[in-house]
Design a protein around this motif. Structure first.
Motif, PDB file in Angstrom:
ATOM      1  N   TYR A   1      34.507  12.588 -56.554  1.00 13.45           N
ATOM      2  CA  TYR A   1      32.804  12.611 -56.781  1.00 13.45           C
ATOM      3  C   TYR A   1      32.571  13.028 -58.285  1.00 13.45           C
ATOM      4  CZ  TYR A   1      31.404  11.579 -52.199  1.00 13.45           C
ATOM      5  OH  TYR A   1      31.093  10.649 -51.144  1.00 13.45           O
ATOM      6  N   LEU A   2      31.808  12.582 -59.270  1.00 11.85           N
ATOM      7  CA  LEU A   2      31.580  13.105 -60.388  1.00 11.85           C
ATOM      8  C   LEU A   2      30.305  13.868 -60.436  1.00 11.85           C
ATOM      9  CD1 LEU A   2      31.929  12.983 -63.347  1.00 11.85           C
ATOM     10  CD2 LEU A   2      30.949  10.728 -63.503  1.00 11.85           C
ATOM     11  N   LYS A   3      30.121  14.998 -60.700  1.00 15.14           N
ATOM     12  CA  LYS A   3      29.259  15.814 -60.766  1.00 15.14           C
ATOM     13  C   LYS A   3      28.696  16.156 -62.240  1.00 15.14           C
ATOM     14  CE  LYS A   3      26.902  19.787 -58.334  1.00 15.14           C
ATOM     15  NZ  LYS A   3      27.309  21.146 -57.474  1.00 15.14           N
ATOM     16  N   LEU A   4      27.326  15.878 -62.545  1.00 20.46           N
ATOM     17  CA  LEU A   4      27.017  15.861 -63.885  1.00 20.46           C
ATOM     18  C   LEU A   4      25.886  16.557 -64.071  1.00 20.46           C
ATOM     19  CD1 LEU A   4      27.582  14.647 -66.973  1.00 20.46           C
ATOM     20  CD2 LEU A   4      26.632  12.574 -66.154  1.00 20.46           C
ATOM     21  N   THR A   5      25.748  17.605 -65.104  1.00 20.28           N
ATOM     22  CA  THR A   5      24.691  18.305 -65.421  1.00 20.28           C
ATOM     23  C   THR A   5      24.148  18.164 -66.988  1.00 20.28           C
ATOM     24  OG1 THR A   5      25.099  19.842 -63.796  1.00 20.28           O
ATOM     25  CG2 THR A   5      23.552  20.499 -65.301  1.00 20.28           C
ATOM     26  N   PRO A   6      23.350  17.272 -67.088  1.00 16.75           N
ATOM     27  CA  PRO A   6      22.943  17.158 -68.485  1.00 16.75           C
ATOM     28  C   PRO A   6      22.458  18.268 -69.065  1.00 16.75           C
ATOM     29  CG  PRO A   6      21.893  15.359 -67.151  1.00 16.75           C
ATOM     30  CD  PRO A   6      22.510  16.495 -66.194  1.00 16.75           C
ATOM     31  N   ALA A   7      22.481  18.312 -70.497  1.00 15.01           N
ATOM     32  CA  ALA A   7      22.158  19.375 -71.277  1.00 15.01           C
ATOM     33  C   ALA A   7      20.575  19.327 -71.279  1.00 15.01           C
ATOM     34  CB  ALA A   7      22.583  19.498 -72.796  1.00 15.01           C
ATOM     35  N   ALA A   8      19.907  18.365 -70.956  1.00  7.09           N
ATOM     36  CA  ALA A   8      18.373  18.204 -70.982  1.00  7.09           C
ATOM     37  C   ALA A   8      17.720  18.957 -69.964  1.00  7.09           C
ATOM     38  CB  ALA A   8      17.977  16.702 -70.953  1.00  7.09           C
ATOM     39  N   GLN A   9      18.507  19.397 -68.806  1.00  4.01           N
ATOM     40  CA  GLN A   9      17.988  20.162 -67.740  1.00  4.01           C
ATOM     41  C   GLN A   9      17.771  21.519 -68.056  1.00  4.01           C
ATOM     42  OE1 GLN A   9      20.194  19.572 -64.186  1.00  4.01           O
ATOM     43  NE2 GLN A   9      19.552  17.458 -64.128  1.00  4.01           N
ATOM     44  N   GLY A  10      18.384  22.033 -69.161  1.00  4.81           N
ATOM     45  CA  GLY A  10      17.998  23.378 -69.618  1.00  4.81           C
ATOM     46  C   GLY A  10      19.255  24.154 -69.315  1.00  4.81           C
ATOM     47  N   PRO A  11      19.179  25.615 -70.294  1.00  7.39           N
ATOM     48  CA  PRO A  11      20.210  26.600 -70.292  1.00  7.39           C
ATOM     49  C   PRO A  11      20.357  27.116 -68.754  1.00  7.39           C
ATOM     50  CG  PRO A  11      18.242  27.512 -71.181  1.00  7.39           C
ATOM     51  CD  PRO A  11      17.893  25.813 -70.877  1.00  7.39           C
ATOM     52  N   ASP A  12      19.649  27.303 -67.644  1.00  8.38           N
ATOM     53  CA  ASP A  12      19.694  27.698 -66.287  1.00  8.38           C
ATOM     54  C   ASP A  12      20.661  26.975 -65.606  1.00  8.38           C
ATOM     55  OD1 ASP A  12      18.214  30.068 -67.030  1.00  8.38           O
ATOM     56  OD2 ASP A  12      16.382  29.265 -65.942  1.00  8.38           O
ATOM     57  N   ALA A  13      20.420  25.434 -65.890  1.00 11.10           N
ATOM     58  CA  ALA A  13      21.020  24.447 -65.000  1.00 11.10           C
ATOM     59  C   ALA A  13      22.388  24.499 -65.337  1.00 11.10           C
ATOM     60  CB  ALA A  13      20.478  23.188 -65.068  1.00 11.10           C
ATOM     61  N   LEU A  14      22.691  24.489 -66.813  1.00 14.81           N
ATOM     62  CA  LEU A  14      23.947  24.544 -67.304  1.00 14.81           C
ATOM     63  C   LEU A  14      24.814  25.719 -67.119  1.00 14.81           C
ATOM     64  CD1 LEU A  14      23.444  23.187 -70.788  1.00 14.81           C
ATOM     65  CD2 LEU A  14      24.745  21.938 -69.089  1.00 14.81           C
ATOM     66  N   ALA A  15      24.194  27.046 -67.181  1.00 19.12           N
ATOM     67  CA  ALA A  15      24.737  28.340 -66.479  1.00 19.12           C
ATOM     68  C   ALA A  15      25.299  28.170 -64.988  1.00 19.12           C
ATOM     69  CB  ALA A  15      23.716  29.461 -66.809  1.00 19.12           C
ATOM     70  N   ALA A  16      24.654  27.526 -64.444  1.00 21.91           N
ATOM     71  CA  ALA A  16      24.833  27.241 -62.759  1.00 21.91           C
ATOM     72  C   ALA A  16      26.116  26.411 -62.750  1.00 21.91           C
ATOM     73  CB  ALA A  16      23.687  26.714 -61.964  1.00 21.91           C
ATOM     74  N   ALA A  17      25.981  25.277 -63.667  1.00 23.54           N
ATOM     75  CA  ALA A  17      27.199  24.247 -63.401  1.00 23.54           C
ATOM     76  C   ALA A  17      28.684  25.103 -64.184  1.00 23.54           C
ATOM     77  CB  ALA A  17      26.837  23.010 -64.275  1.00 23.54           C
ATOM     78  N   ARG A  18      28.328  25.794 -65.229  1.00 17.50           N
ATOM     79  CA  ARG A  18      29.403  26.461 -65.566  1.00 17.50           C
ATOM     80  C   ARG A  18      29.936  27.370 -64.648  1.00 17.50           C
ATOM     81  NH1 ARG A  18      26.606  26.210 -71.102  1.00 17.50           N
ATOM     82  NH2 ARG A  18      27.361  24.059 -71.931  1.00 17.50           N
ATOM     83  N   ARG A  19      29.160  28.082 -63.816  1.00 16.76           N
ATOM     84  CA  ARG A  19      29.631  29.052 -62.904  1.00 16.76           C
ATOM     85  C   ARG A  19      30.368  28.489 -61.776  1.00 16.76           C
ATOM     86  NH1 ARG A  19      27.608  33.716 -60.639  1.00 16.76           N
ATOM     87  NH2 ARG A  19      25.700  33.863 -62.224  1.00 16.76           N
ATOM     88  N   GLU A  20      29.871  27.269 -61.157  1.00 17.52           N
ATOM     89  CA  GLU A  20      30.794  26.484 -60.532  1.00 17.52           C
ATOM     90  C   GLU A  20      32.100  26.001 -60.807  1.00 17.52           C
ATOM     91  OE1 GLU A  20      29.986  22.980 -57.068  1.00 17.52           O
ATOM     92  OE2 GLU A  20      29.201  22.353 -59.288  1.00 17.52           O
ATOM     93  N   LEU A  21      32.124  25.541 -62.264  1.00 17.22           N
ATOM     94  CA  LEU A  21      33.275  25.334 -62.845  1.00 17.22           C
ATOM     95  C   LEU A  21      34.460  26.551 -62.915  1.00 17.22           C
ATOM     96  CD1 LEU A  21      35.239  23.360 -64.268  1.00 17.22           C
ATOM     97  CD2 LEU A  21      34.039  24.140 -66.488  1.00 17.22           C
TER      98      LEU A  21
END
Length: 306
Positions: free
Chosen positions: A44-64
């Motif tokens: 599975y490829l899980k992709l969080t675009p930067a356009a979703q904003g800093p909160d979404a990217l922070a959550a994605a980086r937490r998961e990583l």
């Protein structure tokens, strides 16, 4: 999500779309695409675009960060981490496929018990030593600054004790905090759990971090109630067998957490549910509120489990 971005990440990882392609959305809004690796393995490829904003990217980086640092030694199963890419366009994570989900209506008492044991193990793991595992606490924020117009519009017609719940919400918060903080999944519901022959696999670690243990236990019901399901006693029995606590303290914390989520956080999500699901939530919340005031006013009716 732009197809060009998805295609670029597929080329980078050397994966191809499954046919027909599976596509899901996580609670965070990240796109999840079923793919096949160069070796022919499902992933599975899980992709969080930067356009979703800093909160979404922070959550994605937490998961990583969870997959890289904690998953290898965590006492529960999570998908195997394969690779990642963090660019100006967004964050992509490739995970091996692991098991299959089941609708909450198909869960057996044995499955709930297995989940209770898994959560007891997760909550018993040593806390990470660094401060990066603090996490936003949306429920405490909602209690501190309740959206009263939204809450009252949804609950006032059917929840007679609403005004008293709102005015006495600090009591709810005190009960919620009745157990020591632990490492939690943070988005624990049956859609984020798959089943293999060997064990349950917990997915979607974007909300993980240090928090209240009852957050994981209560959210199971919050997500299951619209489908007409509440977790059976097997869940809490198994949890307590693996992580002993005073049962009454745990039950009261769980009651307070679930009631607080439904009253202070759930109304905006009503639009995503059927009329039947909404009615089930209203009835469940009325029952929880009656139990809560039995406790708060010193009566002794037994507190329901999760």
């Amino acid at each position: 999500m732009p197809n060009s971005l998805v295609d670029a990440v597929r080329r980078t990882f050397g994966v191809v779309a499954e046919e027909p392609e599976g596509h899901l959305e996580s609670r965070s809004g990240a796109g999840i695409h079923a793919v096949r690796t160069a070796g022919g393995e499902s992933a599975y490829l899980k992709l969080t675009p930067a356009a979703q904003g800093p909160d979404a990217l922070a959550a994605a980086r937490r998961e990583l960060l969870f997959y890289r640092r904690l998953a290898p030694t965590a006492p529960v199963r999570s998908p195997e981490f394969l690779m990642s890419a963090d660019t100006d366009d967004g964050l992509a994570v490739l995970l091996a496929a692991a098991g299959r989900p089941l609708p909450v209506t198909a869960w057996t008492p044995g499955m709930w018990a297995a989940l209770g044991r898994e959560l007891a193990s997760l909550h018993g793991m040593p806390l990470p030593p660094d401060a990066s595992w603090g996490r936003p606490d949306a429920l405490r924020q909602a209690l501190a600054e309740p959206d009263l117009p939204t809450i009252e519009a949804f609950w006032a017609p059917t929840l007679p004790l609403l005004a008293e719940i709102v005015s006495r919400r600090t009591e709810l918060e005190r009960r919620m905090e009745g157990l020591p903080r632990v490492f939690i999944h943070g988005d624990c519901h049956t859609d984020n759990i798959t089943h293999t022959e060997e064990a349950l696999v917990l997915l979607d670690w974007q909300e993980s971090g240090v928090g209240r243990p009852v957050s994981d236990l209560a959210f199971l019901n919050v997500r299951a109630v619209p489908a007409g399901v509440t977790a059976p006693p097997d869940l809490l029995d198994a949890y307590l067998s693996g992580r002993p606590h005073d049962r009454r303290t745990l039950e009261l914390a769980l009651l307070a957490e679930e009631l607080a989520v439904f009253v202070f956080q759930w109304p905006p999500f009503a639009a995503y549910n059927s009329p039947t699901g909404i009615d089930r939530v209203r009835r469940r919340t009325r029952d929880l509120s009656e139990q809560w005031f039995d406790v708060a006013d010193g009566r002794t009716r037994r507190v329901h489990g999760p």
